[in-house]
Design a protein around this motif. Structure first.
Motif, short mmCIF file in Angstrom:
data_model
loop_
_atom_site.label_atom_id
_atom_site.label_comp_id
_atom_site.label_asym_id
_atom_site.label_seq_id
_atom_site.Cartn_x
_atom_site.Cartn_y
_atom_site.Cartn_z
N ASN A 31 0.83 -1.22 0.00
CA ASN A 31 0.00 0.00 0.00
C ASN A 31 0.86 1.26 0.00
O ASN A 31 0.54 2.24 -0.68
CB ASN A 31 -0.93 0.03 1.22
CG ASN A 31 -2.07 -0.96 1.10
OD1 ASN A 31 -2.30 -1.54 0.03
ND2 ASN A 31 -2.77 -1.19 2.19
N LYS A 43 1.15 4.27 -2.77
CA LYS A 43 1.03 5.68 -2.40
C LYS A 43 2.24 6.46 -2.91
O LYS A 43 2.10 7.54 -3.50
CB LYS A 43 0.90 5.80 -0.87
CG LYS A 43 0.86 7.23 -0.37
CD LYS A 43 0.76 7.26 1.16
CE LYS A 43 1.51 8.46 1.71
NZ LYS A 43 1.29 8.68 3.14
N ASN A 92 2.16 9.42 -5.78
CA ASN A 92 2.59 10.77 -5.44
C ASN A 92 3.81 11.23 -6.22
O ASN A 92 3.91 12.39 -6.61
CB ASN A 92 2.83 10.89 -3.93
CG ASN A 92 1.54 10.80 -3.14
OD1 ASN A 92 0.46 11.08 -3.67
ND2 ASN A 92 1.62 10.39 -1.90
#
Length: 97
Positions: A55, A59, A63
């Motif tokens: 996860n 992320k 980003n």
């Protein structure tokens, strides 16, 4: 040499993060902020001292993609790439001066 291929995923991640940070032209603090993590966590990732979850990798890749304006996948973060290794070695040299 070929011994680099034996590196663990977290070591490859460290190299790739340095490379992407270099591309972003940001300090570690600003880069950490831009990719929505803490300076300490980002620093530890770049030192190969953390094992981020899947996860977390998602992320980070999302980003970093937004930051650099091109698609980077979680797989890219863990992909061995000679070009990135050469760049990140230069960054290490530059930072140690």
């Amino acid at each position: 040499g070929g011994d680099l291929l034996l590196q663990e995923s977290k070591d490859i991640l460290a190299i790739n993060l340095k490379y992407y940070r270099y591309q972003s032209n940001l300090s570690q603090e600003k880069f950490a902020e831009a990719i929505d993590t803490t300076f300490l966590y980002e620093y530890q990732l770049e030192k190969g001292k953390r094992n981020p979850s899947v996860n977390m990798l998602d992320k980070l890749s999302t980003n970093i993609s937004k930051l650099l304006n091109y698609d980077i996948t979680s797989a890219d973060l863990l992909s061995y790439d000679e070009k990135k290794i050469i760049s990140s070695k230069r960054i290490d040299k530059r930072n140690s001066n």
